[in-house]
Design a protein around this motif. Sequence first.
Motif, PDB file in Angstrom:
ATOM      1  N   MET A  30       0.804  -1.077   0.036  1.00 21.27           N
ATOM      2  CA  MET A  30      -0.018   0.086   0.058  1.00 21.27           C
ATOM      3  C   MET A  30       0.879   1.033   0.250  1.00 21.27           C
ATOM      4  O   MET A  30       2.132   1.174   0.417  1.00 21.27           O
ATOM      5  CB  MET A  30      -0.861   0.006   1.219  1.00 21.27           C
ATOM      6  CG  MET A  30      -1.929  -1.075   1.269  1.00 21.27           C
ATOM      7  SD  MET A  30      -2.799  -1.245   2.912  1.00 21.27           S
ATOM      8  CE  MET A  30      -3.985   0.124   2.619  1.00 21.27           C
ATOM      9  N   ILE A  31       0.377   2.323  -0.645  1.00 21.78           N
ATOM     10  CA  ILE A  31       0.827   3.882  -0.410  1.00 21.78           C
ATOM     11  C   ILE A  31      -0.230   4.641   0.372  1.00 21.78           C
ATOM     12  O   ILE A  31      -1.286   4.926  -0.460  1.00 21.78           O
ATOM     13  CB  ILE A  31       1.508   4.370  -1.695  1.00 21.78           C
ATOM     14  CG1 ILE A  31       2.377   3.273  -2.350  1.00 21.78           C
ATOM     15  CG2 ILE A  31       2.104   5.463  -1.456  1.00 21.78           C
ATOM     16  CD1 ILE A  31       2.646   3.541  -3.865  1.00 21.78           C
ATOM     17  N   GLY A  32      -0.047   4.669   1.673  1.00 21.01           N
ATOM     18  CA  GLY A  32      -1.200   5.523   2.274  1.00 21.01           C
ATOM     19  C   GLY A  32      -2.237   4.689   2.310  1.00 21.01           C
ATOM     20  O   GLY A  32      -2.062   3.331   2.475  1.00 21.01           O
ATOM     21  N   PRO A  33      -3.422   5.046   1.934  1.00 16.90           N
ATOM     22  CA  PRO A  33      -4.395   4.053   1.872  1.00 16.90           C
ATOM     23  C   PRO A  33      -4.761   3.502   0.589  1.00 16.90           C
ATOM     24  O   PRO A  33      -5.668   2.788   0.384  1.00 16.90           O
ATOM     25  CB  PRO A  33      -5.792   5.106   2.342  1.00 16.90           C
ATOM     26  CG  PRO A  33      -5.468   6.447   1.774  1.00 16.90           C
ATOM     27  CD  PRO A  33      -3.819   6.508   2.048  1.00 16.90           C
ATOM     28  N   PHE A  34      -3.829   3.897  -0.433  1.00 19.87           N
ATOM     29  CA  PHE A  34      -4.081   3.223  -1.822  1.00 19.87           C
ATOM     30  C   PHE A  34      -3.585   1.758  -1.754  1.00 19.87           C
ATOM     31  O   PHE A  34      -2.358   1.499  -1.570  1.00 19.87           O
ATOM     32  CB  PHE A  34      -3.383   4.132  -2.784  1.00 19.87           C
ATOM     33  CG  PHE A  34      -3.895   5.432  -3.313  1.00 19.87           C
ATOM     34  CD1 PHE A  34      -5.055   5.553  -4.146  1.00 19.87           C
ATOM     35  CD2 PHE A  34      -3.616   6.556  -2.228  1.00 19.87           C
ATOM     36  CE1 PHE A  34      -5.490   6.922  -4.142  1.00 19.87           C
ATOM     37  CE2 PHE A  34      -4.072   7.747  -2.525  1.00 19.87           C
ATOM     38  CZ  PHE A  34      -5.305   8.007  -3.498  1.00 19.87           C
ATOM     39  N   ILE A  35      -4.510   0.773  -1.982  1.00 15.02           N
ATOM     40  CA  ILE A  35      -4.369  -0.639  -1.986  1.00 15.02           C
ATOM     41  C   ILE A  35      -4.007  -1.370  -3.377  1.00 15.02           C
ATOM     42  O   ILE A  35      -3.622  -2.459  -3.512  1.00 15.02           O
ATOM     43  CB  ILE A  35      -5.185  -1.090  -1.000  1.00 15.02           C
ATOM     44  CG1 ILE A  35      -4.875  -2.573  -0.633  1.00 15.02           C
ATOM     45  CG2 ILE A  35      -6.572  -1.334  -1.654  1.00 15.02           C
ATOM     46  CD1 ILE A  35      -5.540  -3.064   0.628  1.00 15.02           C
ATOM     47  N   PHE A  36      -4.523  -0.452  -4.298  1.00 14.29           N
ATOM     48  CA  PHE A  36      -4.727  -1.182  -5.881  1.00 14.29           C
ATOM     49  C   PHE A  36      -4.608  -0.050  -6.780  1.00 14.29           C
ATOM     50  O   PHE A  36      -5.094   1.098  -6.545  1.00 14.29           O
ATOM     51  CB  PHE A  36      -5.963  -1.930  -5.719  1.00 14.29           C
ATOM     52  CG  PHE A  36      -6.366  -2.512  -7.100  1.00 14.29           C
ATOM     53  CD1 PHE A  36      -6.113  -4.014  -7.342  1.00 14.29           C
ATOM     54  CD2 PHE A  36      -6.987  -1.965  -8.203  1.00 14.29           C
ATOM     55  CE1 PHE A  36      -6.285  -4.510  -8.542  1.00 14.29           C
ATOM     56  CE2 PHE A  36      -7.211  -2.468  -9.273  1.00 14.29           C
ATOM     57  CZ  PHE A  36      -7.018  -3.808  -9.497  1.00 14.29           C
ATOM     58  N   MET A  37      -3.961  -0.437  -8.014  1.00 11.24           N
ATOM     59  CA  MET A  37      -3.893   0.468  -8.988  1.00 11.24           C
ATOM     60  C   MET A  37      -3.711  -0.084 -10.142  1.00 11.24           C
ATOM     61  O   MET A  37      -2.601  -1.051 -10.338  1.00 11.24           O
ATOM     62  CB  MET A  37      -2.835   1.623  -8.586  1.00 11.24           C
ATOM     63  CG  MET A  37      -2.615   2.843  -9.865  1.00 11.24           C
ATOM     64  SD  MET A  37      -1.225   3.901  -9.533  1.00 11.24           S
ATOM     65  CE  MET A  37      -1.742   5.240 -10.495  1.00 11.24           C
ATOM     66  N   ASP A  38      -4.644   0.103 -11.185  1.00 15.62           N
ATOM     67  CA  ASP A  38      -4.412  -0.377 -12.600  1.00 15.62           C
ATOM     68  C   ASP A  38      -4.334   0.533 -13.448  1.00 15.62           C
ATOM     69  O   ASP A  38      -5.121   1.739 -13.532  1.00 15.62           O
ATOM     70  CB  ASP A  38      -5.633  -1.517 -12.884  1.00 15.62           C
ATOM     71  CG  ASP A  38      -5.623  -2.916 -12.722  1.00 15.62           C
ATOM     72  OD1 ASP A  38      -4.330  -3.206 -12.271  1.00 15.62           O
ATOM     73  OD2 ASP A  38      -6.423  -3.404 -12.847  1.00 15.62           O
ATOM     74  N   HIS A  39      -3.431   0.361 -14.870  1.00 15.97           N
ATOM     75  CA  HIS A  39      -3.531   1.364 -15.847  1.00 15.97           C
ATOM     76  C   HIS A  39      -4.042   0.652 -17.001  1.00 15.97           C
ATOM     77  O   HIS A  39      -3.288  -0.267 -17.601  1.00 15.97           O
ATOM     78  CB  HIS A  39      -2.329   1.974 -16.159  1.00 15.97           C
ATOM     79  CG  HIS A  39      -1.864   2.984 -17.191  1.00 15.97           C
ATOM     80  ND1 HIS A  39      -0.661   2.973 -17.753  1.00 15.97           N
ATOM     81  CD2 HIS A  39      -2.766   3.427 -17.904  1.00 15.97           C
ATOM     82  CE1 HIS A  39      -0.835   4.049 -18.760  1.00 15.97           C
ATOM     83  NE2 HIS A  39      -2.100   4.172 -18.803  1.00 15.97           N
ATOM     84  N   ALA A  40      -5.349   0.861 -17.700  1.00 17.30           N
ATOM     85  CA  ALA A  40      -5.723   0.485 -18.765  1.00 17.30           C
ATOM     86  C   ALA A  40      -5.706   1.184 -20.048  1.00 17.30           C
ATOM     87  O   ALA A  40      -5.848   2.419 -20.076  1.00 17.30           O
ATOM     88  CB  ALA A  40      -7.261   0.086 -18.651  1.00 17.30           C
TER      89      ALA A  40
END
Length: 304
Positions: A30-40
């Motif tokens: 995680m980065i801070g509260p960000f737990i998921f990241m996708d780039h489509a």
Amino acid sequence: MLDIVIESRSAILSPAVKVKRILPFRLRRMIGPFIFMDHAGPISAMPQQPSTLDVLPHPHIGLSTVSYLFGGQVTHRDSLGVEQIIRPGEVNWMTAGSGISHSERFEDPASLAGGLEMIQTWVALPERDEEAAPSFNNYTPEQLPVYTDKGVWMRLIAGDAYGLKNGVKTNSPLFYLHVVLQKGAAFGLPREHSERGFYIVKGSMEISGITYTAGKMLVFSKGVDPLLIAKEDTTLMLLGGEPLGERFIWWNFVSSRKERIEQAKEDWKQGRIILPPNDDKEFIPLPDDKFRPAGSSPRPEPLS
């Protein structure tokens, strides 16, 4: 100092959509509260079967999904009855809380003319909000402050940074920005948050004489203020905030409690998380625990 460089990995969002997956990463969940990241994307041509682009109805708990488009459009439908066409520059913030289902459909062939490209992140919820009532909010570009300086353009998607704030409802301290830099532009990271990072959508950045290219996420410790220099015209997504503590993730479910993940699995199997009323003819079934589908783990794993 630079904590880590995360290389995006290929994952499958739907039969016709491959994405670059940035978070979670095994060495940095995680980065801070960000737990998921996708780039489509970008996707510029409609496949022979347009429906293969669609993401069928599926469930979430314990998180907020944040969809942000650079190009194209997506139709969102959810179990609250919301139907929203998502367009570039808008913020679409869906809080799952105790449970929601939604679909993402690519129904207008003309929308791909300029190329479909989207970033989706998940923001974990504080424990007090994990069972909150689900909700969905759309914010237009006019509601999102923009800052410009020599060679720098940035839009605040959510939270606060660089003195910018907006009305996007969040549940914990964070920042999230879309930044466009001209070649040679220099700037620094926001200083007011504990965990900070940026993802290079396109272009390249130089830090301390080292060049980092598109598809990489760089994460920094608090108190480190690197000078970021664009080596060419570059697009970044900046994000971070305050950590929430241990979280578990399995498929589309996030929680501070393992047993809550198990309950959510059973709720989806038994139909207790209802389908979108205007998109209820098909859905994604619960994955088999014996294998690892894109974006999931074979069992709940802590994210910290």
